[in-house]
Design a protein around this motif. Structure first.
Motif, short mmCIF file in Angstrom:
data_model
loop_
_atom_site.label_atom_id
_atom_site.label_comp_id
_atom_site.label_asym_id
_atom_site.label_seq_id
_atom_site.Cartn_x
_atom_site.Cartn_y
_atom_site.Cartn_z
N GLY A 146 11.22 -6.17 -5.81
CA GLY A 146 10.53 -5.02 -5.68
C GLY A 146 9.63 -5.03 -4.10
N PRO A 147 9.46 -4.16 -3.64
CA PRO A 147 8.18 -3.98 -2.67
C PRO A 147 6.87 -4.44 -2.89
N LYS A 148 6.41 -5.14 -1.88
CA LYS A 148 4.97 -5.68 -2.27
C LYS A 148 3.85 -4.46 -2.31
N HIS A 149 3.14 -4.39 -3.23
CA HIS A 149 1.94 -3.18 -3.45
C HIS A 149 0.82 -3.60 -3.17
N ASP A 197 1.00 0.28 4.59
CA ASP A 197 0.81 -0.81 3.33
C ASP A 197 -0.62 -0.69 2.87
N VAL A 198 -1.59 -0.49 4.04
CA VAL A 198 -2.96 -0.45 3.51
C VAL A 198 -3.36 0.74 2.47
N ALA A 199 -2.70 2.01 3.21
CA ALA A 199 -3.04 3.24 2.43
C ALA A 199 -2.45 3.15 1.07
N VAL A 200 -1.41 2.60 0.77
CA VAL A 200 -0.56 2.46 -0.40
C VAL A 200 -1.55 1.71 -1.50
N ALA A 201 -1.93 0.54 -1.01
CA ALA A 201 -2.73 -0.72 -1.76
C ALA A 201 -4.06 0.16 -2.23
N ARG A 202 -4.84 0.66 -0.94
CA ARG A 202 -6.01 1.41 -1.27
C ARG A 202 -5.69 2.56 -2.44
N HIS A 251 -4.03 2.77 -4.80
CA HIS A 251 -4.22 2.10 -6.28
C HIS A 251 -5.42 1.32 -6.40
N GLY A 252 -6.40 1.19 -5.42
CA GLY A 252 -7.55 0.53 -5.73
C GLY A 252 -7.34 -0.81 -5.61
#
Length: 177
Positions: free
Chosen positions: A72-75, A111-116, A118-119
């Protein structure tokens, strides 16, 4: 860490399976004429393949190992997955702990927005590299048959030497599922 340890144990065990290396090997083509370089890199995670292109023509294809966290993609940082998306090769490290390393400009703003969202932190230091410098020949062969990295793309030492020569900084890389 548990996934990494079990992956390395599995890799070590595979090294002793007769014929496994021959079945998994990708034959390298003859060297290219001097001056030719790749202008695009594609990673097909599902096929465990990295392909170098020059103006739409395949130059080389290599067997790869990926992150131990699955396809799967990196989260986020620490998930053991290899990212997916369009990036660039933006640097190289000849003194890496792994035999040569080309840096990929992960994380992207997305990638930064997706990680942020999700905290989490997105992580970084995603590379294309060879096997660990301290690996024996037998263990090096095993590394090339299982997914063991923390999110990087690993190839054989011979392959990274070719990739290092053929892929200039700034080359786009599309990491596909």
């Amino acid at each position: 860490m548990k996934g990494l340890k079990s992956g390395l144990v599995f890799a070590f065990a595979l090294a002793f399976v007769p014929g496994a290396a021959a079945a998994q090997a990708i034959a390298l083509q003859q060297p290219l004429p001097v001056g030719e370089q790749a202008n695009f890199v594609v990673v097909e995670k599902h096929a465990h393949r990295l392909i170098l292109y020059d103006r739409g023509e395949v130059l080389r294809a290599y067997r790869i190992s990926l992150g131990y966290g699955g396809l799967g993609p990196k989260h986020h940082e620490g998930d053991g997955r290899t990212p997916e998306g369009l990036y660039r090769i933006d640097g190289r490290n000849p003194d890496s702990l792994y035999h040569l390393a080309l840096h990929i400009n992960y994380p992207s703003p997305r990638d930064v927005a997706v990680a942020r969202a999700h905290g989490e932190k997105p992580g970084g230091s995603i590379m294309i590299h060879g096997v660990p410098n301290d690996a024996s020949n037998v263990l090096a062969q095993a590394y090339n048959r299982v997914d063991w990295t923390a999110g990087c793309i690993s190839v054989s030492d011979r392959a990274i030497e070719e990739i290092w020569r053929l892929v200039p900084d700034g080359t786009p890389i599309d990491i596909m599922p």
